[in-house]
Motif scaffolding. Sequence first.
Motif, PDB file in Angstrom:
ATOM      1  N   GLY A   1       0.787  -1.321  -0.115  1.00 19.39           N
ATOM      2  CA  GLY A   1       0.139   0.084   0.128  1.00 19.39           C
ATOM      3  C   GLY A   1       0.710   1.404  -0.080  1.00 19.39           C
ATOM      4  N   ALA A   2       0.757   2.109   0.989  1.00 14.36           N
ATOM      5  CA  ALA A   2       1.524   3.416   1.178  1.00 14.36           C
ATOM      6  C   ALA A   2       2.865   3.293   1.200  1.00 14.36           C
ATOM      7  N   ARG A   3       3.796   4.039   1.082  1.00 14.99           N
ATOM      8  CA  ARG A   3       5.104   3.909   1.548  1.00 14.99           C
ATOM      9  C   ARG A   3       5.104   4.156   2.966  1.00 14.99           C
ATOM     10  N   ASP A   4       6.389   3.191   3.507  1.00 15.88           N
ATOM     11  CA  ASP A   4       6.940   3.375   4.843  1.00 15.88           C
ATOM     12  C   ASP A   4       7.276   4.374   5.167  1.00 15.88           C
ATOM     13  N   TYR A   5       7.585   5.083   6.368  1.00 15.49           N
ATOM     14  CA  TYR A   5       8.320   5.847   7.062  1.00 15.49           C
ATOM     15  C   TYR A   5       9.689   5.006   7.514  1.00 15.49           C
ATOM     16  N   LEU A   6      10.957   5.311   6.872  1.00 11.34           N
ATOM     17  CA  LEU A   6      11.936   4.413   7.469  1.00 11.34           C
ATOM     18  C   LEU A   6      12.716   5.018   8.356  1.00 11.34           C
ATOM     19  N   VAL A   7      13.392   4.348   9.284  1.00 10.92           N
ATOM     20  CA  VAL A   7      14.203   4.832  10.476  1.00 10.92           C
ATOM     21  C   VAL A   7      15.658   4.075  10.242  1.00 10.92           C
ATOM     22  N   PRO A   8      16.744   4.790  10.243  1.00  9.48           N
ATOM     23  CA  PRO A   8      18.001   3.972   9.749  1.00  9.48           C
ATOM     24  C   PRO A   8      18.533   3.756  11.289  1.00  9.48           C
ATOM     25  N   SER A   9      19.155   2.494  11.218  1.00  9.77           N
ATOM     26  CA  SER A   9      19.701   2.011  12.450  1.00  9.77           C
ATOM     27  C   SER A   9      21.218   2.219  12.526  1.00  9.77           C
ATOM     28  N   ARG A  10      21.637   2.958  13.816  1.00  9.08           N
ATOM     29  CA  ARG A  10      23.054   3.080  13.865  1.00  9.08           C
ATOM     30  C   ARG A  10      23.900   2.020  14.216  1.00  9.08           C
ATOM     31  N   VAL A  11      23.237   1.031  15.065  1.00  5.49           N
ATOM     32  CA  VAL A  11      24.103  -0.215  15.491  1.00  5.49           C
ATOM     33  C   VAL A  11      24.029  -1.352  14.344  1.00  5.49           C
ATOM     34  N   ASN A  12      22.996  -1.087  13.563  1.00  5.14           N
ATOM     35  CA  ASN A  12      23.194  -2.218  12.128  1.00  5.14           C
ATOM     36  C   ASN A  12      23.363  -1.470  11.026  1.00  5.14           C
TER      37      ASN A  12
ATOM     38  N   ILE B   1      -5.234   2.271  21.410  1.00  6.17           N
ATOM     39  CA  ILE B   1      -5.333   3.633  20.588  1.00  6.17           C
ATOM     40  C   ILE B   1      -4.101   4.325  20.362  1.00  6.17           C
ATOM     41  N   THR B   2      -3.610   4.197  18.913  1.00  3.73           N
ATOM     42  CA  THR B   2      -2.135   4.149  18.717  1.00  3.73           C
ATOM     43  C   THR B   2      -1.966   4.943  17.508  1.00  3.73           C
ATOM     44  N   LYS B   3      -0.909   5.392  17.259  1.00  2.14           N
ATOM     45  CA  LYS B   3      -0.345   6.214  16.039  1.00  2.14           C
ATOM     46  C   LYS B   3       0.130   5.112  15.127  1.00  2.14           C
ATOM     47  N   CYS B   4      -0.274   5.399  13.860  1.00  2.00           N
ATOM     48  CA  CYS B   4       0.271   4.818  12.614  1.00  2.00           C
ATOM     49  C   CYS B   4       0.731   5.769  11.651  1.00  2.00           C
ATOM     50  N   PHE B   5       1.347   5.449  10.787  1.00  2.00           N
ATOM     51  CA  PHE B   5       2.197   6.433   9.875  1.00  2.00           C
ATOM     52  C   PHE B   5       2.263   5.668   8.422  1.00  2.00           C
ATOM     53  N   ARG B   6       1.937   6.769   7.510  1.00  2.00           N
ATOM     54  CA  ARG B   6       2.121   6.178   6.187  1.00  2.00           C
ATOM     55  C   ARG B   6       2.607   7.560   5.346  1.00  2.00           C
ATOM     56  N   ASP B   7       3.480   7.213   4.336  1.00  2.00           N
ATOM     57  CA  ASP B   7       4.113   8.337   3.602  1.00  2.00           C
ATOM     58  C   ASP B   7       3.259   8.448   2.243  1.00  2.00           C
ATOM     59  N   GLU B   8       2.537   9.177   2.423  1.00  4.25           N
ATOM     60  CA  GLU B   8       1.613   9.328   1.064  1.00  4.25           C
ATOM     61  C   GLU B   8       1.023  10.848   0.868  1.00  4.25           C
ATOM     62  N   ASP B   9       0.513  10.940  -0.470  1.00  2.00           N
ATOM     63  CA  ASP B   9       0.186  12.478  -0.367  1.00  2.00           C
ATOM     64  C   ASP B   9      -1.122  12.612   0.257  1.00  2.00           C
ATOM     65  N   LEU B  10      -1.070  13.783   0.839  1.00  2.00           N
ATOM     66  CA  LEU B  10      -2.120  14.279   1.698  1.00  2.00           C
ATOM     67  C   LEU B  10      -3.401  15.179   1.394  1.00  2.00           C
ATOM     68  N   ARG B  11      -4.447  14.983   2.247  1.00  2.00           N
ATOM     69  CA  ARG B  11      -5.686  15.486   1.732  1.00  2.00           C
ATOM     70  C   ARG B  11      -5.925  16.106   3.251  1.00  2.00           C
ATOM     71  N   ALA B  12      -7.235  16.807   3.216  1.00  2.00           N
ATOM     72  CA  ALA B  12      -7.940  17.445   4.533  1.00  2.00           C
ATOM     73  C   ALA B  12      -7.934  16.323   5.292  1.00  2.00           C
ATOM     74  N   ASP B  13      -8.336  15.268   4.956  1.00  2.00           N
ATOM     75  CA  ASP B  13      -8.663  13.969   5.886  1.00  2.00           C
ATOM     76  C   ASP B  13      -7.396  13.032   6.060  1.00  2.00           C
ATOM     77  N   ARG B  14      -6.262  13.545   5.695  1.00  2.00           N
ATOM     78  CA  ARG B  14      -4.894  12.679   5.960  1.00  2.00           C
ATOM     79  C   ARG B  14      -4.083  13.252   6.472  1.00  2.00           C
ATOM     80  N   GLN B  15      -3.341  12.531   7.281  1.00  2.00           N
ATOM     81  CA  GLN B  15      -2.000  12.966   8.006  1.00  2.00           C
ATOM     82  C   GLN B  15      -0.915  12.100   7.695  1.00  2.00           C
ATOM     83  N   PRO B  16       0.461  12.282   7.784  1.00  2.00           N
ATOM     84  CA  PRO B  16       1.378  11.510   7.848  1.00  2.00           C
ATOM     85  C   PRO B  16       1.560  10.616   9.075  1.00  2.00           C
TER      86      PRO B  16
END
Length: 598
Positions: free
Chosen positions: A173-184, A213-228
């Motif tokens: 689906g949408a792109r992931d937000y990636l987090v680089p690993s310093r130790v790997n 009740i949790t945060k979710c993350f999607r790297d996608e084009d945004l609209r009024a009803d979307r947030q990263p």
Amino acid sequence: MRTCYTGQVSTEHLDQIVTLFGWVHRRRDHGGVIFVDLRDREGLAQVVCDPDRAQMFEVAERIRNEYCVKVIGKVRRRPAGTENTQILSGQIEILCHELEILNASVTPPFQLDDENLSETTRLTHRVLDLRRPPMQQNLMLRYRVTMEVRKYLDSLGFVDIETPMLTKSTPEGARDYLVPSRVNAGHFFALPQSPQLFKQLLMVAGFDRYYQITKCFRDEDLRADRQPEFTQIDCETSFLSETEIRAIFEQMIRVVFRNAIGVDLPDEIPQMTYADAMRLYGSDKPDLRVQLQFTELTDVMKDVDFKVFSGPANAEGGRVVALRVPGGGEMTRSEIDAYTQFVAIYGAKGLAYVKVNDTSKGRDGLQSPIVKNLHDAALATIIERTGAANGDIIFFGADKAKVVNDAIGALRTKIGHSEFGRRTGLAESGWKPLWVVDFPMFEYDEEAARWVAVHHPFTSPKDGHEDYMETDPGRCLAKAYDMVLNGWEIGGGSVRIHREQVQSKVFRALKIGPEEARAKFGFLLDALQYGAPPHGGIAFGLDRIVTMMAGAESIRDVIAFPKTQRAQCLLTQAPSAVDEKQLRELHIRLRVPEPAKA
């Protein structure tokens, strides 16, 4: 300590000495008497500063808007005729005895009661924006909603369990937000698009009722009803059928609406199949407040001379529909032209129409440039199927089914909620919830030339549809369901696959080979072999639900610190550049963009 919140002072406190804290919302000097509207998160109260208390009055002369102050005074009734019935404290005022400036404020960049602020100004100065009463009310509403959700789920034995924020990248689906690993070195975590895989693992682990009740993350084009980053009410349960799962969460939404905003939703939320929703409304999230439906005309248009209609009618995947608008014959040409421009946003090449002046006169009673291109039988069938009467207008959509559905579906909603639609009763007020069920398992991606999952690849097929996944994937239906409210999808879920052999069939249908499946989802496939229970769940969009309840224009109005449509935080100026040392620690080198060629 304060006696109570400023906005909660009422006639119950008459003749009492109260201590209040808050911010100066407004200061008014009435020639010897200073009135201060004191504000906190619960509302306003009027403070009266008389000059006969010289020390206190000297402070009152110095305070300005947004000063943080402490007030000690006596509660008394307001003089007759000056009451404010719109607020709890509107029957009383506080005669100030002591006034202390806890902290002064520089001149704010805008007045907090200014209703014409640009969103850029609001987001840049978000801390001050959040002081505005509408924003305070929105976030307090969000709090009440989450508390009602927690109380309801707790009463049914659901357990709040956190799942990881740093997890494996499984791009679907949408792109992931990636987090680089310093130790790997050279390896990356991904921020979760949802806790889907982990909540399934929790079911296998025996926690048969989970929520978060949790945060979710999607790297996608945004609209009024979307947030990263957005917030889900994420739920999963074991040993329940599709119908039983829907019953639990239908009641949850009913309880939340009743307790949070005093709205009673229907005792039983209606259901509609995905096929019917697309056939009648061109959308899997139809706004049932709008009393307009599609009329199918694909079969009627196969033999007409008008290629605009006959072309799509005879093409694979084409569709022709009519949208009858009662009383729409009064629409002007400029209004019709505006609607033509509107549907172009969704890929429509035009917007054909017929005004029905007099049905008794046949084609002579119809007004449109296209009438001459349609034979009498087609015109008669259009009038019969749509039920058109004198004074109506009929709009047409003819193209690939997706274009027709998107364009005419959006037109249906726009007309219904237009000034014309409200005046003529084409749209009802209130709340119209709906379950949309029996979604297709797969849809064909022409660009990728393969089948893709409509929801996600862990959705269970309907009983008896497992073999379609290999012989006819487009025929396979899923045990999937969405809850729709007033044209917004507020929640979606499914029964999950709990048998490894069924999951493997899905992967084959999606052209995910054994090696790719093992690399991406090996931990889930392994877990399913250890007596995984039948399970399913749903996730609700908290931001969307609160936005609708608050009547806000955007989900940014119910999130404390949102991002812009360019995924930027104007308050903190994130995202921002980092220094070379941090990049080296993460084993990252930035590419310098090549200069543009002359």
